[in-house]
Scaffold this motif. Structure first.
Motif, PDB file in Angstrom:
ATOM      1  N   LEU A  63     -21.699 -44.617  75.798  1.00 35.10           N
ATOM      2  CA  LEU A  63     -22.331 -43.939  75.634  1.00 35.10           C
ATOM      3  C   LEU A  63     -23.226 -42.903  75.021  1.00 35.10           C
ATOM      4  O   LEU A  63     -23.685 -42.367  74.363  1.00 35.10           O
ATOM      5  N   LEU A  64     -21.772 -43.647  73.772  1.00 38.15           N
ATOM      6  CA  LEU A  64     -22.377 -42.864  72.192  1.00 38.15           C
ATOM      7  C   LEU A  64     -23.497 -43.682  72.026  1.00 38.15           C
ATOM      8  O   LEU A  64     -24.472 -42.350  71.460  1.00 38.15           O
ATOM      9  N   LEU A  65     -24.572 -44.749  72.231  1.00 40.51           N
ATOM     10  CA  LEU A  65     -26.056 -44.880  71.930  1.00 40.51           C
ATOM     11  C   LEU A  65     -27.171 -43.427  72.390  1.00 40.51           C
ATOM     12  O   LEU A  65     -28.044 -43.190  71.975  1.00 40.51           O
ATOM     13  N   TYR A  66     -26.513 -43.198  73.614  1.00 38.21           N
ATOM     14  CA  TYR A  66     -28.023 -41.810  73.632  1.00 38.21           C
ATOM     15  C   TYR A  66     -27.950 -41.015  72.651  1.00 38.21           C
ATOM     16  O   TYR A  66     -29.660 -40.827  72.438  1.00 38.21           O
ATOM     17  N   PRO A  67     -26.749 -40.240  72.655  1.00 41.79           N
ATOM     18  CA  PRO A  67     -26.973 -39.178  71.509  1.00 41.79           C
ATOM     19  C   PRO A  67     -27.858 -39.319  69.776  1.00 41.79           C
ATOM     20  O   PRO A  67     -28.317 -38.601  69.500  1.00 41.79           O
ATOM     21  N   LEU A  68     -26.864 -40.960  70.185  1.00 38.39           N
ATOM     22  CA  LEU A  68     -27.523 -40.796  68.685  1.00 38.39           C
ATOM     23  C   LEU A  68     -28.923 -41.585  68.867  1.00 38.39           C
ATOM     24  O   LEU A  68     -29.985 -40.601  67.829  1.00 38.39           O
ATOM     25  N   PHE A  69     -29.296 -42.052  69.866  1.00 40.35           N
ATOM     26  CA  PHE A  69     -31.117 -41.432  70.382  1.00 40.35           C
ATOM     27  C   PHE A  69     -31.872 -40.429  69.624  1.00 40.35           C
ATOM     28  O   PHE A  69     -32.985 -40.561  69.735  1.00 40.35           O
ATOM     29  N   GLY A  70     -31.265 -39.747  70.947  1.00 38.54           N
ATOM     30  CA  GLY A  70     -31.842 -38.030  70.540  1.00 38.54           C
ATOM     31  C   GLY A  70     -31.851 -37.617  69.711  1.00 38.54           C
ATOM     32  O   GLY A  70     -32.971 -37.193  68.799  1.00 38.54           O
ATOM     33  N   SER A  71     -31.233 -37.898  68.353  1.00 34.37           N
ATOM     34  CA  SER A  71     -31.001 -37.047  67.459  1.00 34.37           C
ATOM     35  C   SER A  71     -31.762 -38.702  66.378  1.00 34.37           C
ATOM     36  O   SER A  71     -32.234 -37.592  65.355  1.00 34.37           O
ATOM     37  N   ALA A  72     -31.777 -38.693  66.060  1.00 39.61           N
ATOM     38  CA  ALA A  72     -33.220 -40.294  65.838  1.00 39.61           C
ATOM     39  C   ALA A  72     -34.368 -39.955  66.659  1.00 39.61           C
ATOM     40  O   ALA A  72     -35.211 -39.505  65.184  1.00 39.61           O
ATOM     41  N   ALA A  73     -34.662 -39.777  67.368  1.00 41.83           N
ATOM     42  CA  ALA A  73     -35.960 -39.437  67.785  1.00 41.83           C
ATOM     43  C   ALA A  73     -36.453 -37.684  66.907  1.00 41.83           C
ATOM     44  O   ALA A  73     -37.762 -37.913  67.009  1.00 41.83           O
ATOM     45  N   LEU A  74     -35.425 -36.599  67.403  1.00 42.99           N
ATOM     46  CA  LEU A  74     -35.690 -35.460  67.202  1.00 42.99           C
ATOM     47  C   LEU A  74     -35.894 -35.701  65.403  1.00 42.99           C
ATOM     48  O   LEU A  74     -37.261 -34.916  65.240  1.00 42.99           O
ATOM     49  N   VAL A  75     -34.927 -35.770  64.901  1.00 43.08           N
ATOM     50  CA  VAL A  75     -35.908 -36.124  63.218  1.00 43.08           C
ATOM     51  C   VAL A  75     -36.736 -37.174  63.306  1.00 43.08           C
ATOM     52  O   VAL A  75     -37.608 -36.772  61.964  1.00 43.08           O
ATOM     53  N   PHE A  76     -37.185 -38.206  63.643  1.00 41.85           N
ATOM     54  CA  PHE A  76     -38.154 -38.448  63.890  1.00 41.85           C
ATOM     55  C   PHE A  76     -39.365 -37.344  63.475  1.00 41.85           C
ATOM     56  O   PHE A  76     -40.709 -37.826  63.005  1.00 41.85           O
ATOM     57  N   ARG A  77     -39.193 -37.310  64.636  1.00 40.45           N
ATOM     58  CA  ARG A  77     -40.522 -35.955  65.486  1.00 40.45           C
ATOM     59  C   ARG A  77     -40.908 -35.138  64.371  1.00 40.45           C
ATOM     60  O   ARG A  77     -41.835 -34.821  63.526  1.00 40.45           O
ATOM     61  N   PHE A  78     -39.706 -34.477  63.992  1.00 37.70           N
ATOM     62  CA  PHE A  78     -40.021 -33.844  62.623  1.00 37.70           C
ATOM     63  C   PHE A  78     -40.950 -34.000  61.383  1.00 37.70           C
ATOM     64  O   PHE A  78     -41.712 -33.290  60.454  1.00 37.70           O
ATOM     65  N   LEU A  79     -40.466 -35.201  61.085  1.00 37.59           N
ATOM     66  CA  LEU A  79     -41.073 -35.476  60.013  1.00 37.59           C
ATOM     67  C   LEU A  79     -41.813 -36.122  59.836  1.00 37.59           C
ATOM     68  O   LEU A  79     -43.049 -36.506  59.180  1.00 37.59           O
ATOM     69  N   SER A  80     -42.521 -37.026  61.220  1.00 38.01           N
ATOM     70  CA  SER A  80     -43.610 -37.265  61.269  1.00 38.01           C
ATOM     71  C   SER A  80     -44.968 -36.099  61.515  1.00 38.01           C
ATOM     72  O   SER A  80     -46.260 -36.149  61.417  1.00 38.01           O
ATOM     73  N   VAL A  81     -44.147 -35.006  61.612  1.00 40.88           N
ATOM     74  CA  VAL A  81     -45.446 -33.926  61.527  1.00 40.88           C
ATOM     75  C   VAL A  81     -45.387 -32.567  60.155  1.00 40.88           C
ATOM     76  O   VAL A  81     -46.223 -31.924  60.068  1.00 40.88           O
ATOM     77  N   THR A  82     -44.063 -33.292  59.449  1.00 39.77           N
ATOM     78  CA  THR A  82     -44.269 -32.540  58.212  1.00 39.77           C
ATOM     79  C   THR A  82     -44.919 -33.177  57.539  1.00 39.77           C
ATOM     80  O   THR A  82     -44.763 -33.961  56.992  1.00 39.77           O
ATOM     81  N   ILE A  83     -45.289 -32.046  56.704  1.00 40.04           N
ATOM     82  CA  ILE A  83     -45.827 -32.337  55.007  1.00 40.04           C
ATOM     83  C   ILE A  83     -45.730 -31.708  54.287  1.00 40.04           C
ATOM     84  O   ILE A  83     -44.777 -30.182  54.039  1.00 40.04           O
ATOM     85  N   TRP A  84     -44.501 -32.947  53.453  1.00 35.97           N
ATOM     86  CA  TRP A  84     -44.432 -32.261  51.889  1.00 35.97           C
ATOM     87  C   TRP A  84     -44.358 -32.093  51.319  1.00 35.97           C
ATOM     88  O   TRP A  84     -46.074 -32.785  50.224  1.00 35.97           O
ATOM     89  N   GLU A  85     -44.808 -31.018  50.118  1.00 36.14           N
ATOM     90  CA  GLU A  85     -45.617 -30.767  49.171  1.00 36.14           C
ATOM     91  C   GLU A  85     -44.716 -30.202  48.079  1.00 36.14           C
ATOM     92  O   GLU A  85     -43.603 -29.142  48.050  1.00 36.14           O
ATOM     93  N   PRO A  86     -45.020 -31.064  46.481  1.00 33.72           N
ATOM     94  CA  PRO A  86     -43.890 -30.603  45.464  1.00 33.72           C
ATOM     95  C   PRO A  86     -43.968 -29.252  44.929  1.00 33.72           C
ATOM     96  O   PRO A  86     -44.930 -28.457  45.200  1.00 33.72           O
ATOM     97  N   ASP A  87     -43.093 -29.132  44.247  1.00 35.80           N
ATOM     98  CA  ASP A  87     -43.158 -27.704  43.590  1.00 35.80           C
ATOM     99  C   ASP A  87     -44.262 -28.302  42.896  1.00 35.80           C
ATOM    100  O   ASP A  87     -44.175 -28.687  41.736  1.00 35.80           O
TER     101      ASP A  87
END
Length: 335
Positions: A63-87
């Motif tokens: 069942l370890l696959l499910y928390p791994l999928f959930g963690s990856a989905a959260l990180v992917f969603r965060f990166l997909s809506v975040t815009i990074w600007e350099p200093d």
């Protein structure tokens, strides 16, 4: 999967106006950071389960696959809506280079998390479909029979290592896994459901009794002092395997105890110990934030009192010692 691929195509940037070595380093850094963030929560969860419930290792690994999928989905969603600007950099070329490197790292992290989402999603879907079709095609005790067959074969194959403490411990852990599977499948919950209270409870009690028979072999293995004693355990397990394959509950219950005392597993004991301490520590952090309490002169003392008492409850199980320390702390902080 389509959404993930669409986001990857839309958000990915592969700049070429920065030094190749710097781009490669930022690609690797982005992939490494994303992988670390994704893997850390499931790894912590796995280590916690391994420490608190060693007998659940095999089911948890599936069942370890499910928390791994959930963690990856959260990180992917965060990166997909975040815009990074350099200093900001005073030189125009510096701004362009920094933006390219930031885009490279962000793209690498996004791609890495997207790949993990797709891979774990496919594996989780395949695992779910396998269980679904197994439940429709297999007999009620097929999973138990397979677990029992594998365990009996492993013990028979390694029976001459009866003197090896680690090997015997491994055998006992395997039997505990079989017993847990018996508790699940022998209760026939898929066929009765919890709505049928009396039938469900009766089958559940019988499942616990059958599981107790499986667990009784753990002591026999611990007391074995020759391959012959191990062979006797294997023969008994094979008899149980035949009964499961035939669906003969009468034979399975023949040597079962009349009643099985409730088991408090290590995870439950730990939860019962941690929960009150966590409540007190949380109260110590949150209660002083309430306006009516925050304006009180004792707000700070109340915070530390609750935190200290929560820590004491977590560290020790002796109620008399915890009470004495609580009284001493109360006299100092709440006088």
């Amino acid at each position: 999967m389509t959404i993930v691929i669409t986001v990857l195509l839309a958000r990915s940037k592969f700049p070429s106006d920065a030094p190749t070595s710097s781009l490669v380093n930022h690609y690797l850094a982005g992939a490494g950071i994303a992988s670390g963030i994704i893997v850390t929560p499931p790894a912590v969860l796995a280590l916690t389960a391994y420490v608190l419930a060693p007998s659940m290792r095999h089911p948890f690994e599936r069942l370890l696959l499910y928390p791994l999928f959930g963690s990856a989905a959260l990180v992917f969603r965060f990166l997909s809506v975040t815009i990074w600007e350099p200093d900001p950099d005073p030189s125009p070329s510096g701004v362009n280079t920094a933006a390219s490197l930031v885009d490279a790292a962000a793209t690498s992290a996004l791609v890495t998390s997207g790949i993990i989402v797709i891979a774990t999603g496919i594996l989780a879907g395949n695992f779910w479909l396998t269980l679904y079709f197994d439940s429709r095609r297999c007999h009620p005790y097929d999973h138990v029979a397979l677990f029992l067959l594998g365990t009996a074969a492993a013990i028979r194959r390694e029976r001459r290592r009866w003197h090896d403490d680690r090997q015997v411990t491994s055998w006992r852990a395997s039997l505990e896994i079989v017993a847990i599977q018996v508790e699940r499948d022998a209760s026939l919950s898929r066929r009765t459901g919890i709505a049928e209270g009396s039938a469900h409870m009766e089958l559940r009690e019988e499942a616990l009794r059958i599981a107790a028979v499986v667990r009784s072999h753990k002591r026999a293995l611990a007391e074995a002092h020759s391959p012959r004693h191990v062979d006797a355990v294997v023969a008994s397990l094979v008899d149980g395997l035949r009964a499961f394959c035939a669906g003969d509950r009468t034979a399975l219950l023949a040597n079962a105890p009349d009643q099985v005392p409730p088991r408090v597993i290590r995870f439950t004991r730990a939860a019962l110990r941690v929960a009150p301490a966590a409540v007190l520590i949380s109260a110590g952090i949150l209660l002083p934030l309430v306006p009516a309490v925050a304006h009180s002169e004792l707000a700070s003392n109340l915070r530390w009192y609750l935190i200290v008492i929560g820590a004491i409850m977590f560290v020790t199980t002796r109620e008399d010692l915890a009470a004495k320390i609580s009284e001493a702390v109360a006299k100092v902080l709440l006088k």
